[in-house]
Write a protein that holds these residues in place. Sequence first.
Motif, PDB file in Angstrom:
ATOM      1  N   TYR A 417       0.833  -1.201   0.000  1.00  0.00           N
ATOM      2  CA  TYR A 417       0.000   0.000   0.000  1.00  0.00           C
ATOM      3  C   TYR A 417       0.872   1.258   0.000  1.00  0.00           C
ATOM      4  N   SER A 418       1.929   1.254   0.812  1.00  0.00           N
ATOM      5  CA  SER A 418       2.832   2.409   0.854  1.00  0.00           C
ATOM      6  C   SER A 418       3.552   2.573  -0.478  1.00  0.00           C
ATOM      7  N   ARG A 419       3.955   1.456  -1.095  1.00  0.00           N
ATOM      8  CA  ARG A 419       4.625   1.538  -2.387  1.00  0.00           C
ATOM      9  C   ARG A 419       3.683   2.092  -3.452  1.00  0.00           C
ATOM     10  N   ALA A 420       2.420   1.647  -3.424  1.00  0.00           N
ATOM     11  CA  ALA A 420       1.452   2.167  -4.396  1.00  0.00           C
ATOM     12  C   ALA A 420       1.225   3.666  -4.205  1.00  0.00           C
ATOM     13  N   LEU A 421       1.174   4.108  -2.947  1.00  0.00           N
ATOM     14  CA  LEU A 421       1.021   5.541  -2.687  1.00  0.00           C
ATOM     15  C   LEU A 421       2.227   6.318  -3.192  1.00  0.00           C
TER      16      LEU A 421
END
Length: 498
Positions: A417-421
């Motif tokens: 999720y952090s990588r996608a953000l």
Amino acid sequence: MDLITIFRVLFRRIFYLAGIPAFVIVVVFILTSGYTRLFRSTARLATGFTVTKEINLTEERFNLYEAGVKFSNLIETMNSASVISLVSYRLLLHDLDSSETPFTRLELKEERRRNFVKSLDYEWIKRFCRNSLDSFKILNTYNPQEKDLQKLLEFYQYDFKSLSDKITVKRVNTTDYITVDAYTENPFLSAYVVNTLCDEYLRYNSSQSDSEKENAIETYARLVAEKRQELANATTRLQRFKASNSIINSDLERDNIVTRISDIEQELKVERQNLSAKILQLEDLERRLGGVTTAGVTNADVINIRNQISDMNERYLRNGSSVLRDSLQILRQTQQRYIQMLSGGGFNRSFDEMANEKAQLQVDIQILRQKINDLEESVTRSSGEIGGFASKEARIASLERELNLASEDYRDAQENYSRALNVSISSSSTTSQVLLGLPATKPEPSKRVIVSAASGVSTFVFLVLIIILLEYLDVSIKTGPNFISKTQLSLNGSLNHI
């Protein structure tokens, strides 16, 4: 057939070989006199597929094959109905706007078509085109109103097929650029088409990219929520199991049980030693009661005690047992008491006193045996608790494994999720328009001369092949060598002209 014969045959038909191609050239030149003069406008896009100046937050590396696929996808998208339809809407809105000079003026000869154009609801058409531009919608010809709009676009030649024939999108070889060419009869229309196509593609691509990023973020956010719930459920199951079994710290409680068993066994050892000592005292007292009168202790008792001390001392020296040591101490005290009793020191006891002491020893022995039984039961019960605790520990270990797996899945989901953000924040479309299409000052060459010359040359070659083929199929005798080869007779002479 030799070359000289071929040349002779062709020379005899020189008028056909010269006249027919010349006639074809004249006809083609006349027919192409009405060739529409087209104006070309060119725009250029820099894709960034092979070179990037952005900060790379991912581990993605350049791949030549993937870059080629991206170029093919870009070209197909620009040629697709989804993008060209947007150009159609923009062109139609431009021509319907009274404040703008229209690129195309409708000149319909058929009365039916003129009536059809007049009957259209242009306010609805404008509103529909603007809404479709915002929503990236293409026409649905099953809808009557949209079908009428499709006919209007065909009259303007702004429909998908007409624009596709006028637009060329291709990659500049071995470069990072895409060229967009448009050929129309109006130089301003050509420039407007290529620039609008680039604008609408960039807008469409940005919208699709944003939508994909939002979908990815929503998916990872939903996955994080699911993994968080699974982690909470695993934690709750472990806590409930510990609470229902009164387990706070399994390792500490197991150590406490082991320590308690060790303490009980140590106490049991001490009580067994005390029991052995009491039994020895009782046995000694019974022997003395057997040889003692009311007068008290005899010398035989002292001698017997001394012999017992000697035997027990030897056994103690050999084994070093703590039980033998305690028994030896008791025998020595008994010997000392007997000696004092015989010497008249006031320690001589009557038969009734020794009988009372015997009864007290028997009571003490009974109490010690009961206490030892209780201690042994405690050891057995504690050992059973360890066995039951092992099954609880296995269940706790299973629940803890589930908790660890849920924690790892939750951590992985958070990282994704952090990588996608981060990618959503940092990444943007690398494609941009670097060259605007400008109106051409002169039309493209018509190439009438080249086309006419090519038609003449092709006609000449075709005639030559036809003449040679007919000559080859002709079986009549025309030369001396041909006469000899066909009749196998000698030739006496020939006449050149009769």
